[in-house]
Design an enzyme around this catalytic site. Structure first.
Site, PDB file in Angstrom:
ATOM      1  N   HIS A  37       0.816  -1.212   0.000  1.00  0.00           N
ATOM      2  CA  HIS A  37       0.000   0.000   0.000  1.00  0.00           C
ATOM      3  C   HIS A  37       0.856   1.273   0.000  1.00  0.00           C
ATOM      4  CE1 HIS A  37       0.438  -0.066   4.522  1.00  0.00           C
ATOM      5  NE2 HIS A  37       0.419   1.248   4.352  1.00  0.00           N
ATOM      6  N   ASP A  67       0.252  -7.593   1.635  1.00  0.00           N
ATOM      7  CA  ASP A  67       0.666  -6.187   1.726  1.00  0.00           C
ATOM      8  C   ASP A  67       2.182  -6.060   1.736  1.00  0.00           C
ATOM      9  OD1 ASP A  67       0.246  -3.491   1.685  1.00  0.00           O
ATOM     10  OD2 ASP A  67      -0.020  -3.292   3.844  1.00  0.00           O
ATOM     11  N   SER A 141       4.671   2.791   7.709  1.00  0.00           N
ATOM     12  CA  SER A 141       4.353   1.605   6.914  1.00  0.00           C
ATOM     13  C   SER A 141       5.529   1.222   6.022  1.00  0.00           C
ATOM     14  CB  SER A 141       3.126   1.869   6.043  1.00  0.00           C
ATOM     15  OG  SER A 141       1.964   1.958   6.812  1.00  0.00           O
TER      16      SER A 141
END
Length: 385
Positions: A37, A67, A141
């Site tokens: 993402h 992911d 992230s």
């Protein structure tokens, strides 16, 4: 170890920039691990190192289901972080999170492992998260979760908190899962998930007690599909799967993750309990059933996607839905991770059993919607924006 941040320019007007984190795991090849993402829909990815050097990155491959994404940069004098064994982590172990929160630059926070094997968060398709109370904020992230040996044991992925703020509940993809995905992405450019051909459910405590098992770890096979790899290996309905390649199977999600990370063609050994006896069954993971329809219906809301009704004479499945028969390379459909052979079973949790129901459901969606997709033995949930 150098840890990168990625400046992204999504391919849509007006141009925007976003930032995330990543970690170098192979200095010789310039391999960088991050989240899918973080780089999703990016027209350009720039990796900025701790010493402020910047390099354009090639996207080696992405896997929306876990992911995880892999980048490659061509740069001298890189330092890699050693991959650790996430299976050796225990609740209470001290960890350090490294990332680029709010675009401020490299930041280090500390905490402990709060829980292991977290799932059911509906973030991506395969969930086996390490939970930590180390501060993880937007921008972290793709960054590293490190043990006190200086080894990478997780890729920071998600947080739970008001407005995305850190409240001491963060999640990381375990390093062993990231390693398995990375190896396939580097080798094939995609994760080649196969099909075993079984349905299974958690072993409940009552059933475990009747079988005289010390714990309720394991899953019960509820169905073996005809002409599948499982049937050819001799698996039966009612078998209890206790271990996969020598490692205890905790529950349904655990076995699903293990199968989803086993490449097509690889042999796996299942330890099963049948009629009070433990047996070792070797099974070779088969490729998923291919879509055999030549033509399909285009979907206006998803450029590059073609679907068709399922021909039960050609494809053996009990799943209801529409089958993907075409995905144009570089299209929106390809970007979210759809593949030929996928079965779309629901839109925004509304079941779709044929093309008419699918198109009707699609006409009622907003700009963002959820799509439930059956791929092989697994159900994946995609968020489409």
């Amino acid at each position: 170890s150098d840890v990168c941040s990625s400046d992204l320019i999504p391919d849509r007007p007006p141009q925007e920039m976003a930032s995330g984190s990543g970690v170098i795991v192979d200095a010789r090849q310039g391999i960088v691990l991050t989240n899918n993402h973080v780089i999703k829909n990016a027209a350009q990815v720039i990796v900025t190192l701790k010493d402020r050097r910047q390099f354009p990155a090639q996207i080696v491959g992405t896997d929306p289901a876990t992911d995880v994404a892999v980048l490659r940069i061509e740069a001298p004098n890189l330092t890699a972080l050693k991959l650790g064994d996430s299976d050796q982590m225990s609740v209470g172990d001290f960890v350090v999170a490294v990332g680029n929160p709010f675009g401020l630059g490299q930041t280090v926070t500390s905490g402990i492992v709060s829980a292991l094997g977290r799932s059911g968060l509906s973030i991506e398709g395969y969930e086996d998260f390490i939970q930590t109370d180390a501060s993880i904020n937007p921008g972290n992230s793709g960054g590293a979760l490190i043990n006190l040996k200086g080894e990478l044991i997780g890729i920071n992925t998600a947080i739970i908190g008001p407005s995305g703020a850190s409240v001491g509940i963060g999640f990381a993809v375990p390093s062993n899962m990231a390693r398995a995905v990375m190896n396939q992405l580097v080798r094939f450019g995609e994760v080649k998930r196969g099909r075993l051909g079984i349905d299974f459910e958690d072993l409940n405590p009552d059933a475990a007690a009747k079988l005289r098992l010390p714990t309720a770890d394991g899953v019960t096979i509820t169905n073996v599909q005809a002409d599948s790899a499982a049937e050819k290996a001799g698996l039966r309905r009612g078998d209890v799967v206790l271990a996969f390649n020598g490692r205890t199977v905790r529950n349904n999600a655990d076995l699903r993750n293990r199968l989803g990370l086993t490449p097509v063609g690889e042999e796996a050994e299942l330890t099963i309990l049948r009629n009070g006896q433990q047996l070792a069954v070797k099974v070779r993971i088969a490729p998923p059933q291919a879509a055999t329809a030549l033509d399909g219906e285009v979907v206006p809301q998803l450029a590059g996607l073609k679907i068709a009704n399922i021909d039960r004479n050609r494809i053996q499945t009990r799943v209801e839905g529409v089958i993907v028969v075409g995905v144009e390379q570089g299209s929106t459909a390809a970007g979210i991770g759809l593949r030929p052979g996928d079965i779309i079973a629901a839109i925004n949790r509304q079941r779709v059993r044929n093309i008419n129901e699918f198109l009707t459901a699609m006409r009622g969606v907003d700009r963002a919607f959820q799509m439930s997709v059956v791929r092989g033995d697994f159900v994946l949930n995609f968020i489409v924006r």
